[in-house]
Design a protein around this motif. Structure first.
Motif, PDB file in Angstrom:
ATOM      1  N   SER A 135      -7.212  -7.677   5.115  1.00 60.19           N
ATOM      2  CA  SER A 135      -8.173  -7.722   4.016  1.00 60.19           C
ATOM      3  C   SER A 135      -8.748  -9.102   3.766  1.00 60.19           C
ATOM      4  O   SER A 135      -9.918  -9.244   3.442  1.00 60.19           O
ATOM      5  CB  SER A 135      -7.511  -7.224   2.724  1.00 60.19           C
ATOM      6  OG  SER A 135      -7.249  -5.852   2.793  1.00 60.19           O
ATOM      7  N   LYS A 167     -13.233  -9.439   0.202  1.00 62.91           N
ATOM      8  CA  LYS A 167     -12.882 -10.841   0.411  1.00 62.91           C
ATOM      9  C   LYS A 167     -13.812 -11.519   1.410  1.00 62.91           C
ATOM     10  O   LYS A 167     -14.364 -12.551   1.113  1.00 62.91           O
ATOM     11  CB  LYS A 167     -11.433 -10.969   0.846  1.00 62.91           C
ATOM     12  CG  LYS A 167     -10.482 -11.017  -0.357  1.00 62.91           C
ATOM     13  CD  LYS A 167      -9.599  -9.849  -0.467  1.00 62.91           C
ATOM     14  CE  LYS A 167      -8.747  -9.897  -1.719  1.00 62.91           C
ATOM     15  NZ  LYS A 167      -7.761  -8.814  -1.697  1.00 62.91           N
ATOM     16  N   TRP A 204       1.220  -7.842  -1.277  1.00 64.04           N
ATOM     17  CA  TRP A 204       0.465  -6.767  -0.615  1.00 64.04           C
ATOM     18  C   TRP A 204       1.315  -6.085   0.437  1.00 64.04           C
ATOM     19  O   TRP A 204       1.303  -4.859   0.559  1.00 64.04           O
ATOM     20  CB  TRP A 204      -0.838  -7.298  -0.029  1.00 64.04           C
ATOM     21  CG  TRP A 204      -1.731  -7.905  -1.073  1.00 64.04           C
ATOM     22  CD1 TRP A 204      -2.223  -9.178  -1.097  1.00 64.04           C
ATOM     23  CD2 TRP A 204      -2.230  -7.274  -2.266  1.00 64.04           C
ATOM     24  NE1 TRP A 204      -2.980  -9.363  -2.221  1.00 64.04           N
ATOM     25  CE2 TRP A 204      -3.004  -8.215  -2.947  1.00 64.04           C
ATOM     26  CE3 TRP A 204      -2.089  -5.998  -2.811  1.00 64.04           C
ATOM     27  CZ2 TRP A 204      -3.637  -7.934  -4.153  1.00 64.04           C
ATOM     28  CZ3 TRP A 204      -2.716  -5.710  -4.010  1.00 64.04           C
ATOM     29  CH2 TRP A 204      -3.483  -6.677  -4.671  1.00 64.04           C
TER      30      TRP A 204
HETATM   31  C1  LIG Z   1      -6.772  -8.008  -2.046  1.00 57.10           C
HETATM   32  C2  LIG Z   1      -5.802  -7.501  -1.043  1.00 57.10           C
HETATM   33  C3  LIG Z   1      -5.324  -6.177  -1.075  1.00 57.10           C
HETATM   34  C4  LIG Z   1      -5.727  -5.206  -2.165  1.00 57.10           C
HETATM   35  O1  LIG Z   1      -6.956  -4.699  -1.847  1.00 57.10           O
HETATM   36  P1  LIG Z   1      -7.677  -3.572  -2.745  1.00 57.10           P
HETATM   37  O2  LIG Z   1      -8.961  -3.417  -2.011  1.00 57.10           O
HETATM   38  O3  LIG Z   1      -7.797  -4.134  -4.133  1.00 57.10           O
HETATM   39  O4  LIG Z   1      -6.841  -2.347  -2.702  1.00 57.10           O
HETATM   40  C5  LIG Z   1      -4.468  -5.769  -0.071  1.00 57.10           C
HETATM   41  N1  LIG Z   1      -4.082  -6.616   0.898  1.00 57.10           N
HETATM   42  C6  LIG Z   1      -4.515  -7.893   0.957  1.00 57.10           C
HETATM   43  C7  LIG Z   1      -4.064  -8.768   2.061  1.00 57.10           C
HETATM   44  C8  LIG Z   1      -5.387  -8.366  -0.011  1.00 57.10           C
HETATM   45  O5  LIG Z   1      -5.822  -9.634   0.035  1.00 57.10           O
END
Ligand SMILES: *Cc1c(COP(=O)(O)O)cnc(C)c1O
Length: 356
Positions: A170, A192, A102
């Motif tokens: 996220s 999440k 990410w």
């Molecule tokens: C899941 C995740 C993402 C991707 O998020 P999307 O909402 O699918 O774009 C980005 N950064 C982290 C840390 C994640 O866990």
């Protein structure tokens, strides 16, 4: 149906009462006889939802009054682009830490806007640790990923920064105490720790905006969203409503302190077993272990079929590791009860007793 223990990495477990209330609102919202997803987002009923969701974020994080809270779309992935578009000056540069998939996605997209210096990188050891960082003073901002969902690493303390601090939270937002006012901008996909996919939370100090000299299309311009109280265009109504329900649940369960107590107990239960059990090893170095995503593998891969049969029989779901790490990943987000972690620990124990 017997109980399922949901360790999914994302989208992931939400409190049962949140799922029930969200399902009710899809049938009939606020006693209107209409579904939440078939009324105007400009109705009083929905405007109240957006307002409460934004206020709950402010209250739970104890944000300074000038901070803004937005619920946008596009996921963390669109934020990879929006952050440099809104913060990186023409001819300026930004510093990033590369701690995994990410983080490197954020770096790659920021490079389309301007110069990016990667000032810390853990790719030499498949991102199994958090690299030290010294943030320079001559960049427009420093960006990092607080919790590396795929590798199971997490910053246990946040970097000090002489420049605006920007963070992709996220996968660990609202999971423990932290001082949100140390950050100029935080973003997080809802799916999440907060709600269903479809909403992306932005928390920001508006003082950092308006300095790039760049003209932006309306949707990419954070000031456009602030000016319209997060209703510049049709917001993802179901994701915002369900996130609001989860935020109420967080508030009613002790806020960040309450989540920290829950999550500390779960991660201690799991990692104590991982360290004790002779059949497994962890991916992350112990110092940087994530409270949210525990990555681990078998010492003897040929026993995978036996272990998989045991956890499946126990009702465990979603612990297959990400392909870039392999092995297993147990995601222990806020809503996962400690009873589910106990079931996993019991399975690991039983596996050692029968196959060790
Ligand atoms: C899941 C995740 C993402 C991707 O998020 P999307 O909402 O699918 O774009 C980005 N950064 C982290 C840390 C994640 O866990």
């Amino acid at each position: 149906m017997s109980k399922i223990h949901n360790f999914s990495a994302g989208p992931s477990i939400l409190p049962k009462e949140v799922i029930d209330a969200a399902a009710d609102a899809v049938r009939s919202f606020d006693g209107m006889g209409l579904s939440l997803i078939e009324i105007s987002h400009r109705s009083k009923n929905f405007e109240a939802v957006m307002e409460e969701a934004r206020q709950l974020v402010k209250d739970i994080l104890r944000l300074p009054a000038r901070y803004e809270v937005l619920f946008l779309q596009g996921g963390a992935t669109l934020a990879f682009h929006m952050v440099p578009q809104n913060l990186l000056r023409d001819g300026g540069k930004a510093a990033y830490a590369n701690t995994g998939v990410w983080a490197s996605g954020a770096i790659k997209d920021a490079r389309l806007t301007g110069q990016v210096d990667v000032i810390a990188d853990s790719s030499d050891k498949n991102h199994s640790y958090i690299p030290d960082v010294e943030v320079p003073a001559d960049v427009d901002y420093f960006h990092f990923t607080s919790n590396n969902t795929i590798y199971g690493t997490q910053y246990q303390t946040f970097p000090k920064s002489p420049v605006p601090l920007v963070c992709d939270m996220s996968s660990d937002i609202f999971s423990k105490e932290f001082n949100a006012a140390d950050f100029s901008l935080i973003y997080a996909g809802a799916q999440k720790n907060m709600g269903p996919a479809g909403a992306t939370l932005f928390i920001l100090d508006p003082e950092v905006l308006g300095k790039t000299g760049r003209k932006l299309p309306a949707y990419l311009d954070l000031r456009a969203h602030i000016d319209k109280d997060s209703m510049y265009n049709t917001p993802p109504v179901f994701a915002v409503y369900t996130s609001m329900l989860t935020l109420r649940w967080i508030r009613d369960n002790g806020g960040l302190a309450g989540m920290e107590t829950r999550n500390r107990a779960k991660k201690e239960l799991f990692y104590n077993e991982l360290d004790r059990n002779s059949m497994f090893k962890g991916h992350s170095v112990p110092r940087d272990r994530s409270w949210m995503n525990a990555t681990f593998m078998l010492n003897n891969e040929t026993l995978a079929g036996d272990f998989d049969a045991l956890w499946k029989a126990a009702g465990i779901s979603g612990i297959k590791g990400h392909r870039s790490v392999g092995g297993y990943r147990a995601s222990m987000y806020n809503a996962l009860p400690i009873e589910s972690v106990q079931v996993l620990v019991d399975v690991m124990n039983e596996f050692e007793r029968t196959k060790g």
